[in-house]
Write an enzyme that holds these catalytic residues in place. Sequence first.
Site: not given
Ligand code: F6P
Length: 322
Positions: A22, A72-73, A103, A125, A127, A129, A171, A186
């Site tokens: 997009a 991640r850096c 975030d 993400t 999550d 979150d 997370r 559940a």
């Molecule tokens: O933030 C996304 C996520 O999948 C979380 O739910 C999980 O805790 C984390 O990343 C796992 O990170 P990695 O892929 O670096 O193990």
Amino acid sequence: MKAIGILTSGGDAPGMNAAIRAVVRTAIYYGYKVYGIEKGYKGLLDEEFVEMDLSSVGDIIQRGGTVLKSSRCDEFKTPEGREKAVEILENYGIGSLIVIGGDGSFTGAKMLSNLGVATIGIPGTIDNDLAYTDYTIGFDTAMNTVIDAISKIRDTSSSHDRVNIVEVMGRNCGDLALYSGLAGGAETIIVPEMEIRTDEIVNKLKTTQKRGKKHSIIVLAEGADIDGGALALKKILTEEDHADVRVTVLGHVQRGGSPSSFDRILASRLGNKAVELLIAGKSARVVGMKDNKIIDMDIEEALSMEKEFDVDIYEMAKVLSI
Ligand code: F6P
């Protein structure tokens, strides 16, 4: 005219490709040049740039992961790293950057905007979150992956009269556990936001068993405050309830797969909006969805908001699982 850069950063999420598509298509439609930056902020520092055209985002709307790759850096977290990033962007004639991530990725975008790069964040993400938006790209698909797994586990759980603990990602956010637990029927949902004692879990199992239901699904969020996690909980339930317990840690299966229609549409709307904001001269903003409307907000304000857990839904799920 200055070019637009785009990168994906942090954990990948289904729907990121739809957002990239997009962004690229909207930017080209309005006459902008777009550079895809591979491997997030790391690729920015390593100058892993690729010029995108209409066909480079063809046939990706249905694909999970991110064609731009992610990472991640640590170097980017230093002031020197960020200054280097700005210099590199300037050399490529990139005046604005779209960052798809969570975030941590948004914090990086905010810092770049302080150094004069126009930035817009798109929430990606599994999550869910981020407080300022009702949904992040990837959450819906991940939730459906978890629901599918729960349904399959439920079949065997019922055949063997077992208790099955299903550990899900998220997370420190319990959304993935709450909504997949609710939709998957559940018996117990354990999340970081709500305290639950292990004796409550045991009592719930005993009550369920008394009315003749011998199998049970417990959805456990990875960030929940259970000392020792799923395996420790298994030990407690085995000892206290004499239950036959199995643990399934769903892990990274939750991060993959073809995005749901919801995620594809959300990603398309957010990607389009992000470019429109840049064209309007905006910077340091994030896009999201509130009450089914696409919104944008100051990035710092968005990052300072605290995510609210939906206690009403949590309590309702408890009522429905007595
Ligand atoms: O933030 C996304 C996520 O999948 C979380 O739910 C999980 O805790 C984390 O990343 C796992 O990170 P990695 O892929 O670096 O193990």
